[in-house]
Design a protein around this motif. Sequence first.
Motif, mmCIF file in Angstrom:
data_model
loop_
_atom_site.group_PDB
_atom_site.id
_atom_site.type_symbol
_atom_site.label_atom_id
_atom_site.label_comp_id
_atom_site.label_asym_id
_atom_site.label_seq_id
_atom_site.Cartn_x
_atom_site.Cartn_y
_atom_site.Cartn_z
ATOM 1 N N LEU A 127 0.875 -1.118 0.054
ATOM 2 C CA LEU A 127 0.044 0.139 0.003
ATOM 3 C C LEU A 127 0.906 1.158 -0.096
ATOM 4 O O LEU A 127 1.914 1.359 0.594
ATOM 5 N N LYS A 128 0.568 2.320 -0.753
ATOM 6 C CA LYS A 128 1.294 3.364 -0.953
ATOM 7 C C LYS A 128 0.304 4.525 -0.534
ATOM 8 O O LYS A 128 -0.806 4.684 -0.846
ATOM 9 N N PRO A 129 0.856 5.546 0.319
ATOM 10 C CA PRO A 129 -0.082 6.612 0.752
ATOM 11 C C PRO A 129 -0.484 7.536 -0.385
ATOM 12 O O PRO A 129 0.202 7.496 -1.544
ATOM 13 N N ASN A 130 -1.788 8.283 -0.108
ATOM 14 C CA ASN A 130 -2.156 9.032 -1.364
ATOM 15 C C ASN A 130 -1.353 10.403 -1.442
ATOM 16 O O ASN A 130 -0.771 10.682 -0.457
ATOM 17 N N GLN A 157 -11.601 12.826 6.105
ATOM 18 C CA GLN A 157 -10.922 11.556 5.062
ATOM 19 C C GLN A 157 -12.053 10.750 4.444
ATOM 20 O O GLN A 157 -11.685 9.858 3.733
ATOM 21 N N ARG A 158 -13.254 10.959 4.879
ATOM 22 C CA ARG A 158 -14.171 9.857 4.493
ATOM 23 C C ARG A 158 -14.599 9.944 2.803
ATOM 24 O O ARG A 158 -14.778 9.226 2.324
ATOM 25 N N LYS A 159 -14.486 11.259 2.638
ATOM 26 C CA LYS A 159 -15.078 11.493 1.288
ATOM 27 C C LYS A 159 -13.985 11.116 0.109
ATOM 28 O O LYS A 159 -14.029 10.532 -0.816
ATOM 29 N N THR A 160 -12.621 11.099 0.675
ATOM 30 C CA THR A 160 -11.405 10.571 -0.168
ATOM 31 C C THR A 160 -11.069 8.996 0.380
ATOM 32 O O THR A 160 -10.084 8.562 -0.353
ATOM 33 N N TYR A 178 0.797 -2.565 16.867
ATOM 34 C CA TYR A 178 1.336 -2.543 18.263
ATOM 35 C C TYR A 178 1.943 -3.942 18.324
ATOM 36 O O TYR A 178 1.286 -4.897 18.550
ATOM 37 N N THR A 179 3.292 -3.915 18.713
ATOM 38 C CA THR A 179 4.347 -4.908 19.198
ATOM 39 C C THR A 179 4.447 -4.633 20.594
ATOM 40 O O THR A 179 4.526 -3.708 20.957
ATOM 41 N N SER A 180 5.532 -5.899 20.997
ATOM 42 C CA SER A 180 6.001 -5.783 22.394
ATOM 43 C C SER A 180 7.262 -4.907 22.428
ATOM 44 O O SER A 180 7.838 -4.645 23.335
ATOM 45 N N ALA A 181 7.742 -4.496 21.019
ATOM 46 C CA ALA A 181 8.899 -3.789 20.946
ATOM 47 C C ALA A 181 8.460 -2.348 20.564
ATOM 48 O O ALA A 181 9.569 -1.439 20.090
ATOM 49 N N GLY A 182 7.063 -1.975 20.693
ATOM 50 C CA GLY A 182 6.824 -0.551 20.370
ATOM 51 C C GLY A 182 5.653 -0.496 19.349
ATOM 52 O O GLY A 182 5.158 -1.539 18.890
ATOM 53 N N ARG A 183 5.104 0.608 18.849
ATOM 54 C CA ARG A 183 4.068 0.847 17.905
ATOM 55 C C ARG A 183 4.436 1.504 16.522
ATOM 56 O O ARG A 183 5.377 2.251 16.545
ATOM 57 N N PHE A 184 3.869 1.104 15.359
ATOM 58 C CA PHE A 184 4.315 1.557 13.998
ATOM 59 C C PHE A 184 3.161 2.019 13.438
ATOM 60 O O PHE A 184 2.109 1.448 13.317
ATOM 61 N N LYS A 185 3.283 3.314 12.738
ATOM 62 C CA LYS A 185 2.073 3.813 12.297
ATOM 63 C C LYS A 185 2.372 4.498 10.858
ATOM 64 O O LYS A 185 3.515 4.724 10.620
ATOM 65 N N ILE A 186 1.403 4.374 9.785
ATOM 66 C CA ILE A 186 1.496 4.995 8.815
ATOM 67 C C ILE A 186 0.178 5.424 8.437
ATOM 68 O O ILE A 186 -0.913 4.999 8.512
ATOM 69 N N VAL A 187 0.098 6.579 7.529
ATOM 70 C CA VAL A 187 -1.010 7.522 7.218
ATOM 71 C C VAL A 187 -1.370 7.359 5.812
ATOM 72 O O VAL A 187 -0.792 7.100 4.870
ATOM 73 N N ALA A 188 -2.678 8.257 5.533
ATOM 74 C CA ALA A 188 -2.967 8.447 4.217
ATOM 75 C C ALA A 188 -2.979 7.177 3.441
ATOM 76 O O ALA A 188 -2.618 7.056 2.274
#
Length: 500
Positions: A362-365, A456-459, A467-477
């Motif tokens: 997946l690639k961000p918009n 963001q609903r319209k788009t 969430y892992t035991s070694a931290g959390r990782f996030k990606i948006v859009a």
Amino acid sequence: MEEKRNSFFQPQRQSKTGIVLLFLYNSGMVIKNLWVFVILYFVRKDKMESWIIISAIIAGFLILITSAILQYYHFKYYIDEENEEFVIHEGIINTSVIKIKKDNIQEVNITQPFIHRFFNIYKLEIDTPGSAEKEVKISALSKQNAIDLKKYLLTVKRIVKSAEQYDEILEKEKSLELHSINISTFSILKYGITANYVRSFFALISLVIYGFSELTNFLKKAEFETWLNYDMIESRFLAFSVPVILGIFLAVMLTGILINAIRTIIKFFNFKITENSQSFSFEYGLFNTRNSIVNKSKVQVITETQNWIQKKMNISYLKFLQIGKNEEEEKNVAAVPGISRSEKVKLISTIWKENPVFENYLKPNFRLILINSFQWIILPLIFVFLIGRDILINYWFLAIVYGLLAESLILISFRNLKLYYNRRFIRLKSGIWDINHKTFEVEKLQTVKISQYFWQRKTNLGSITFYTSAGRFKIVALDFFRLKKLLNYCIYKIEISKNN
């Protein structure tokens, strides 16, 4: 008592040379805390009676020796096989007892600081989750005792009923050692000259500025007639031709690279990876030899960092995040510098039984570019305009340079930002120059969350957080419809792993 094989089920002390080590350590602590009195002695020694000085030195020496001997004899460690606990008795006059459940032991590291080399002894540190510092330190062990104790605490998961049975387990572990990997000094050097040079450059610049500032303060306090005039220095510096300024800049940059390369070689010299059935052992260091364990079952995230130059040189930097560790705790993260692609594949394959390959991503918009441009370019320029309109008008060319440079970095970051996934693994790719690939198993995730702001609903865009035991990782859009499918699959795999 130095034994080749040690059951650790009977209380025992450290190596006898630990008395000398404890004496030196206590002496260092005294000097560190009483340095004012040491300076006072040299300043006013002519006003002190010699017998007072000699008596104070003898008394201090006797106190330090007595303290070291008491620390040595009161310090005992053993394994409580009935309760599966590692027990430590320590103290000088009042003895305290520390008990650590073996299941709670997160990490066991063996190091050999420079002074330990003179006595051929090692230091063992035991870490448990939730503690900022090492839970237990045993300062003086023979190498064999340290290795055997570390293997027991991290690899043996059942109660051992006898010393003979434990010896059999140790012998079995030694026979199961599969292979080892040696990272050459040349590979470490290549990594040293291609990593962290931007940070080294700015650190060097900061050091130079700090040195000038301290020198100026010193001259002013000493009431010298001359001091550093920064306006004069700036005007003379700008009077140089462009080639000279570029030459100075290049010299500072090369100095930073050289310092970083030397520091890297000293830290990771003679890097050796040894594998057995359950873990990897990392041993490295020129002056301070360090030995750390990576337990295969506890690896949560594997991060590979590589820039364009390192890719051409066929090297990268590999980090293993285990339970309770995150990337902010750099000193506690097991890492391999200058590892080649073939060595990396071999290492990862032995942990996960395969080298992850991804076909879906997946690639961000593109709207993420607009958001970042507004955040990092438009807002800062508006802020500068509001606090000082003349600054923006007089230095408009700098604003243009800043805008072009920031937009270039935003575009590069957007191009590299991707979320890869397959049936077993997820990988997050990010970075501008140093490209990071964070890979983790779906089944080891604690939970997964997706979110979507109302605008963001319209788009049909949203974000996902792992969430892992070694931290959390996030990606948006990202495409919210595909995120829902990925969320359902991850939750399904997590539930399956819990039931098994």
